[in-house]
Design a protein around this motif. Structure first.
Motif, PDB file in Angstrom:
ATOM      1  N   GLN A 191      59.671  38.004  45.104  1.00  0.00           N
ATOM      2  CA  GLN A 191      58.453  38.640  45.590  1.00  0.00           C
ATOM      3  C   GLN A 191      57.465  38.790  44.427  1.00  0.00           C
ATOM      4  N   ASN A 192      56.217  38.512  44.669  1.00  0.00           N
ATOM      5  CA  ASN A 192      55.176  38.655  43.655  1.00  0.00           C
ATOM      6  C   ASN A 192      55.539  38.016  42.317  1.00  0.00           C
ATOM      7  N   PRO A 193      55.801  36.715  42.312  1.00  0.00           N
ATOM      8  CA  PRO A 193      56.142  36.073  41.037  1.00  0.00           C
ATOM      9  C   PRO A 193      55.009  36.243  40.023  1.00  0.00           C
ATOM     10  N   THR A 194      55.382  36.538  38.795  1.00  0.00           N
ATOM     11  CA  THR A 194      54.403  36.817  37.765  1.00  0.00           C
ATOM     12  C   THR A 194      53.761  35.539  37.249  1.00  0.00           C
ATOM     13  N   TYR A 195      54.566  34.473  37.282  1.00  0.00           N
ATOM     14  CA  TYR A 195      54.170  33.279  36.535  1.00  0.00           C
ATOM     15  C   TYR A 195      54.833  32.082  37.200  1.00  0.00           C
ATOM     16  N   ILE A 196      54.070  31.100  37.592  1.00  0.00           N
ATOM     17  CA  ILE A 196      54.633  29.917  38.253  1.00  0.00           C
ATOM     18  C   ILE A 196      54.127  28.665  37.541  1.00  0.00           C
ATOM     19  N   GLN A 197      55.049  27.757  37.284  1.00  0.00           N
ATOM     20  CA  GLN A 197      54.670  26.465  36.725  1.00  0.00           C
ATOM     21  C   GLN A 197      54.199  25.575  37.873  1.00  0.00           C
ATOM     22  N   ILE A 198      52.986  25.041  37.747  1.00  0.00           N
ATOM     23  CA  ILE A 198      52.500  24.096  38.755  1.00  0.00           C
ATOM     24  C   ILE A 198      53.387  22.851  38.680  1.00  0.00           C
ATOM     25  N   PRO A 199      53.985  22.439  39.813  1.00  0.00           N
ATOM     26  CA  PRO A 199      54.948  21.333  39.771  1.00  0.00           C
ATOM     27  C   PRO A 199      54.302  20.002  39.348  1.00  0.00           C
ATOM     28  N   HIS A 200      55.123  19.167  38.776  1.00  0.00           N
ATOM     29  CA  HIS A 200      54.758  17.786  38.445  1.00  0.00           C
ATOM     30  C   HIS A 200      53.490  17.710  37.603  1.00  0.00           C
ATOM     31  N   HIS A 201      53.378  18.602  36.634  1.00  0.00           N
ATOM     32  CA  HIS A 201      52.297  18.543  35.645  1.00  0.00           C
ATOM     33  C   HIS A 201      50.899  18.627  36.264  1.00  0.00           C
ATOM     34  N   GLY A 202      50.815  19.137  37.502  1.00  0.00           N
ATOM     35  CA  GLY A 202      49.511  19.166  38.177  1.00  0.00           C
ATOM     36  C   GLY A 202      49.193  17.873  38.902  1.00  0.00           C
ATOM     37  N   GLY A 203      50.181  16.997  39.064  1.00  0.00           N
ATOM     38  CA  GLY A 203      49.993  15.778  39.873  1.00  0.00           C
ATOM     39  C   GLY A 203      49.688  16.162  41.322  1.00  0.00           C
ATOM     40  N   ARG A 204      48.926  15.330  42.013  1.00  0.00           N
ATOM     41  CA  ARG A 204      48.505  15.694  43.371  1.00  0.00           C
ATOM     42  C   ARG A 204      49.697  15.950  44.280  1.00  0.00           C
ATOM     43  N   ASN A 205      50.749  15.109  44.144  1.00  0.00           N
ATOM     44  CA  ASN A 205      51.889  15.260  45.055  1.00  0.00           C
ATOM     45  C   ASN A 205      52.765  16.470  44.722  1.00  0.00           C
ATOM     46  N   GLY A 206      52.471  17.170  43.636  1.00  0.00           N
ATOM     47  CA  GLY A 206      53.190  18.407  43.352  1.00  0.00           C
ATOM     48  C   GLY A 206      52.683  19.574  44.180  1.00  0.00           C
ATOM     49  N   LEU A 207      51.391  19.547  44.522  1.00  0.00           N
ATOM     50  CA  LEU A 207      50.793  20.658  45.275  1.00  0.00           C
ATOM     51  C   LEU A 207      50.429  20.292  46.709  1.00  0.00           C
ATOM     52  N   PHE A 208      49.966  19.043  46.913  1.00  0.00           N
ATOM     53  CA  PHE A 208      49.496  18.649  48.244  1.00  0.00           C
ATOM     54  C   PHE A 208      50.555  17.787  48.923  1.00  0.00           C
ATOM     55  N   ASP A 209      50.938  18.155  50.142  1.00  0.00           N
ATOM     56  CA  ASP A 209      51.856  17.301  50.891  1.00  0.00           C
ATOM     57  C   ASP A 209      51.064  16.151  51.508  1.00  0.00           C
ATOM     58  N   PRO A 210      51.726  15.164  52.163  1.00  0.00           N
ATOM     59  CA  PRO A 210      50.995  14.006  52.689  1.00  0.00           C
ATOM     60  C   PRO A 210      49.897  14.383  53.684  1.00  0.00           C
ATOM     61  N   ILE A 220      51.271  32.223  47.668  1.00  0.00           N
ATOM     62  CA  ILE A 220      51.003  33.126  46.544  1.00  0.00           C
ATOM     63  C   ILE A 220      49.883  34.065  46.951  1.00  0.00           C
ATOM     64  N   ARG A 221      50.267  35.245  47.379  1.00  0.00           N
ATOM     65  CA  ARG A 221      49.282  36.204  47.894  1.00  0.00           C
ATOM     66  C   ARG A 221      48.930  37.250  46.844  1.00  0.00           C
ATOM     67  N   TRP A 222      49.713  37.265  45.768  1.00  0.00           N
ATOM     68  CA  TRP A 222      49.532  38.309  44.761  1.00  0.00           C
ATOM     69  C   TRP A 222      48.525  37.815  43.737  1.00  0.00           C
ATOM     70  N   ARG A 223      47.438  38.506  43.595  1.00  0.00           N
ATOM     71  CA  ARG A 223      46.351  37.990  42.761  1.00  0.00           C
ATOM     72  C   ARG A 223      46.705  37.955  41.283  1.00  0.00           C
ATOM     73  N   LYS A 224      47.729  38.706  40.882  1.00  0.00           N
ATOM     74  CA  LYS A 224      48.074  38.728  39.461  1.00  0.00           C
ATOM     75  C   LYS A 224      48.955  37.556  39.051  1.00  0.00           C
ATOM     76  N   THR A 225      49.419  36.771  39.991  1.00  0.00           N
ATOM     77  CA  THR A 225      50.241  35.617  39.640  1.00  0.00           C
ATOM     78  C   THR A 225      49.433  34.644  38.780  1.00  0.00           C
ATOM     79  N   ARG A 226      50.017  34.256  37.654  1.00  0.00           N
ATOM     80  CA  ARG A 226      49.370  33.297  36.760  1.00  0.00           C
ATOM     81  C   ARG A 226      50.097  31.964  36.861  1.00  0.00           C
ATOM     82  N   LEU A 227      49.383  30.893  36.545  1.00  0.00           N
ATOM     83  CA  LEU A 227      49.947  29.552  36.655  1.00  0.00           C
ATOM     84  C   LEU A 227      49.904  28.859  35.305  1.00  0.00           C
ATOM     85  N   VAL A 228      50.824  27.938  35.109  1.00  0.00           N
ATOM     86  CA  VAL A 228      50.813  27.137  33.893  1.00  0.00           C
ATOM     87  C   VAL A 228      51.114  25.692  34.248  1.00  0.00           C
ATOM     88  N   MET A 229      50.533  24.776  33.480  1.00  0.00           N
ATOM     89  CA  MET A 229      50.803  23.354  33.688  1.00  0.00           C
ATOM     90  C   MET A 229      51.128  22.704  32.363  1.00  0.00           C
TER      91      MET A 229
END
Ligand SMILES: [Zn+2]
Length: 285
Positions: A191-210, A220-229
């Protein structure tokens, strides 16, 4: 005071992530996720040596400096430097997913089988418990992916997704798991993950499905969640412009190794701080 620190090392392209867990007595335990070092360029190895030495750790006299080493999947940009890491520093545990056979993956398992630098090794999936007493680590470790006994023809989708939790803070590291898997994985997210690695280095297929949906971001509904790539601008063009635009539209703060250099997140289980170095002079976006 207990502390968990995760550094996404800027390795140019590929992944290498150093995890440092400190207990209430100040005792450190270390984990490592992936390494793309090549024989001629040992960027991450040098980083880890200096990290240990700055902490006053006499790593040459210690047989197994890592409590655990995790290979997320068998692609070279995650796997090819791990043998040298384990040979140099030693590890008590080596974890990896069941994988589409690759030369790099096979060589790593062969090394783990015969080397005294690796005490124990096993394939992991959501059915495995990685905590104490087998593993001495002052943070919870939970495998969110892959499913039990599952092997996908697309090696990216065999990536181990790992959640590290200390107190109320959670850090989710995602390898190259592509978007088609995320509807299942998100049900297991802390719940409310603090920090998430964007999958596949930010490749399109890591975030967008077909179909163009973004199942991970939508949860990710928690505004404090930070992302890293761990970006691959050269040669792969990661992050994809559509990913950058989507993150910007949703006002996420995303740290990128091509712009922010080594990115370190530290938490005491409550408050979180992020350290990084601007190399481009531009703010994270
Ligand atoms: Zn990769």
């Amino acid at each position: 005071m207990a502390e968990l620190s995760v550094t996404v090392i800027d390795v140019g392209w590929g992944d290498c992530i150093l995890v440092d867990s400190q207990d209430d007595a100040g005792k450190h335990r270390y984990g490592l996720i992936d390494c793309n070092d090549s024989e001629r360029q040992r960027t991450a190895l040098g980083f880890v040596k200096r990290y240990f030495e700055r902490q006053g750790r006499n790593w040459k006299t210690i047989d197994h400096n890592f409590e655990w080493v995790l290979l997320t999947h068998g692609h070279a940009d995650h796997a090819r430097g791990l043998k040298e890491m384990m040979r140099t520093f030693g590890t008590k545990h080596f974890w990896y997913p069941k994988s589409v056979a690759s030369t790099t993956y096979g060589l790593l398992l062969d090394y783990a089988n015969r080397s005294k630098n690796v005490v124990h090794h096993q394939a992991v999936d959501v059915s495995k418990i990685l905590g104490p007493p087998q593993v001495d680590f002052h943070a919870d470790l939970e495998v969110l992916w892959p499913n039990w006994n599952q092997i996908d023809d697309n090696e990216n989708n065999n990536s181990v997704v790992l959640a590290l939790t200390l107190g109320d803070a959670s850090i989710v590291l995602t390898g190259d798991a592509e978007a088609e898997n995320w509807p299942e994985i998100v049900d297991r997210l802390p719940q409310n993950p603090t920090y998430i690695q964007i999958p596949h280095h930010g490749g399109r297929n890591g975030l967008f499905d077909p179909a163009g949906a973004t199942p991970l971001l939508d949860t990710i509904r928690w505004r404090k969640t930070r992302l890293v790539m761990s970006s691959h601008v050269v040669p792969h063009g990661h992050p994809h412009p559509d990913v950058v635009t989507e993150l910007s539209n949703r006002r996420f703060v995303a740290y990128r190794t091509d712009r922010n250099y080594h990115v370190t997140l530290t938490t005491n289980g409550d408050k979180v701080r992020v350290g990084y170095t601007h190399v481009s002079g531009r703010l994270p976006q």
